[in-house]
Design a protein around this motif. Sequence first.
Motif, PDB file in Angstrom:
ATOM      1  N   SER A 139      52.979  43.062  30.918  1.00  0.00           N
ATOM      2  CA  SER A 139      52.637  43.118  32.354  1.00  0.00           C
ATOM      3  C   SER A 139      52.448  41.734  32.956  1.00  0.00           C
ATOM      4  CB  SER A 139      51.392  43.983  32.581  1.00  0.00           C
ATOM      5  OG  SER A 139      50.248  43.327  32.085  1.00  0.00           O
ATOM      6  N   GLU A 174      37.470  38.622  38.486  1.00  0.00           N
ATOM      7  CA  GLU A 174      38.516  38.879  37.478  1.00  0.00           C
ATOM      8  C   GLU A 174      39.006  40.325  37.477  1.00  0.00           C
ATOM      9  OE1 GLU A 174      37.826  37.344  33.500  1.00  0.00           O
ATOM     10  OE2 GLU A 174      36.433  35.867  34.322  1.00  0.00           O
ATOM     11  N   HIS A 187      47.623  38.153  36.535  1.00  0.00           N
ATOM     12  CA  HIS A 187      46.514  39.067  36.251  1.00  0.00           C
ATOM     13  C   HIS A 187      46.970  40.255  35.407  1.00  0.00           C
ATOM     14  CE1 HIS A 187      44.581  36.626  39.157  1.00  0.00           C
ATOM     15  NE2 HIS A 187      45.352  37.050  40.142  1.00  0.00           N
ATOM     16  N   THR A 192      48.468  47.786  49.169  1.00  0.00           N
ATOM     17  CA  THR A 192      48.568  46.353  48.877  1.00  0.00           C
ATOM     18  C   THR A 192      47.881  45.522  49.966  1.00  0.00           C
ATOM     19  OG1 THR A 192      50.751  46.983  48.113  1.00  0.00           O
ATOM     20  CG2 THR A 192      50.257  44.669  48.034  1.00  0.00           C
ATOM     21  N   ASN A 245      44.785  45.513  39.888  1.00  0.00           N
ATOM     22  CA  ASN A 245      45.748  44.512  40.355  1.00  0.00           C
ATOM     23  C   ASN A 245      46.765  45.214  41.259  1.00  0.00           C
ATOM     24  OD1 ASN A 245      47.654  42.539  40.718  1.00  0.00           O
ATOM     25  ND2 ASN A 245      48.122  42.268  38.533  1.00  0.00           N
ATOM     26  N   LYS A 246      46.659  44.965  42.574  1.00  0.00           N
ATOM     27  CA  LYS A 246      47.531  45.673  43.529  1.00  0.00           C
ATOM     28  C   LYS A 246      49.009  45.388  43.288  1.00  0.00           C
ATOM     29  CE  LYS A 246      44.243  45.450  47.301  1.00  0.00           C
ATOM     30  NZ  LYS A 246      43.775  44.369  48.172  1.00  0.00           N
ATOM     31  N   ASN A 283      52.352  39.437  37.441  1.00  0.00           N
ATOM     32  CA  ASN A 283      51.720  38.167  37.855  1.00  0.00           C
ATOM     33  C   ASN A 283      50.691  37.803  36.790  1.00  0.00           C
ATOM     34  OD1 ASN A 283      49.394  39.646  38.410  1.00  0.00           O
ATOM     35  ND2 ASN A 283      49.666  39.615  40.619  1.00  0.00           N
ATOM     36  N   HIS A 327      41.756  42.454  42.287  1.00  0.00           N
ATOM     37  CA  HIS A 327      42.932  41.717  42.761  1.00  0.00           C
ATOM     38  C   HIS A 327      43.750  42.536  43.732  1.00  0.00           C
ATOM     39  CE1 HIS A 327      42.230  38.342  40.110  1.00  0.00           C
ATOM     40  NE2 HIS A 327      42.011  39.180  39.145  1.00  0.00           N
TER      41      HIS A 327
END
Length: 337
Positions: free
Chosen positions: A258, A334, A264, A89, A98-99, A262, A337
């Motif tokens: 999901s 995009e 994303h 992260t 997306n982390k 967040n 992340h």
Amino acid sequence: MDYVIATIASHSALQILKGARDEGFKTIAICKGGKEKPYKLFDVADEIILVDDFSLESFNAVEIRLKEKNAILIPHGSFVSYLGTERCTQLSTLYYGNKAVLEWESNRVKERVWLEKAGLQLPRQFDSAEEIDCPAIVKFHGALGGRGYFIAKDAADFKAKIAKSVYKNRSYVIQEYIVGVPVYIHYFYSPLTKELEVMSFDRRYETNVDSIGRIHTTDQAQLNVDVSYVVVGNTPLVIRESLLSKVIEMGENIVAASMIINEHGLFGPFCLETILTPNQEFIVFEISARIVAGTNLFINGSPYTDLKYSAPMSTGRRIAVDIKQAIEQNRLHEVLH
Ligand code: ATP
């Protein structure tokens, strides 16, 4: 400046790097000293960065070199387990995916919230041994590869077995044992096309649970073998065509759900780990929110990617396609992340 695709040399790195090459990227393999032979033999890396270990210090030094090269890191299962969720992260190198998802997939409580929100069928979970009212599987936490898991038919059986377990001091979950066949579903979701793709399926070859049936039940009982689920390989699978609409619906639902993580959400490759019951129901016992090693079967594409693509499309290559399209469309932000 051009981008370079990099990953840790393990797990599914061969197909990730080959796929990146096929899409015209230069590639970097970050390799623990002594483990570089396959990456040289199969010639998938333009550069091999050798490290002594994956300690914070070593990887910080690697990150400096990666950033100089404008590298995009691709995570995979070993990548996450070598560095740990927290350090993944904190990576400051460009990172595909997306982390924030890592925390949700590694925390069994959060994972369950997510899967339930997606409306998927999960094995029942028992808060205490007294609640066991059907065959249950006891699963210890930590990267044990299923070592020490056992089946309990009721509270008394559970207590007798846990008392003898070498892992009894670890935390565990008690789940309903689902009778059926394991089916691992490999998906890809692109935030650019907003389309869910079914890439392939596999089943795992686990020792010794997949070999215990080779001896007679009376011998099994007498030998008193502890069953374990350590994965040593994967075999390909196609499923009944009539099950595909359910498979697609499950994938779409998990992506939609999901958004609780967040804004994303989940994108890129992921896998639902399921048991398919005789009633044709998929019971999901885990999600892997990244490329899984079962996709290594399909470096040359799968029956499903053959239907969609004119080129052999591995999951590794599909990641590279996503990144390439993001660059071409000026939308790279995009997918990182
Ligand atoms: P991890 O990725 O966390 O290391 P894993 O992907 O190997 O674990 P586990 O959830 O630990 O998956 O399951 C290991 C094995 O146990 C798999 O072969 C799976 O088929 C079996 N299994 C897990 N949960 C159940 C269940 N509720 N019912 C039946 N079999 C299960």
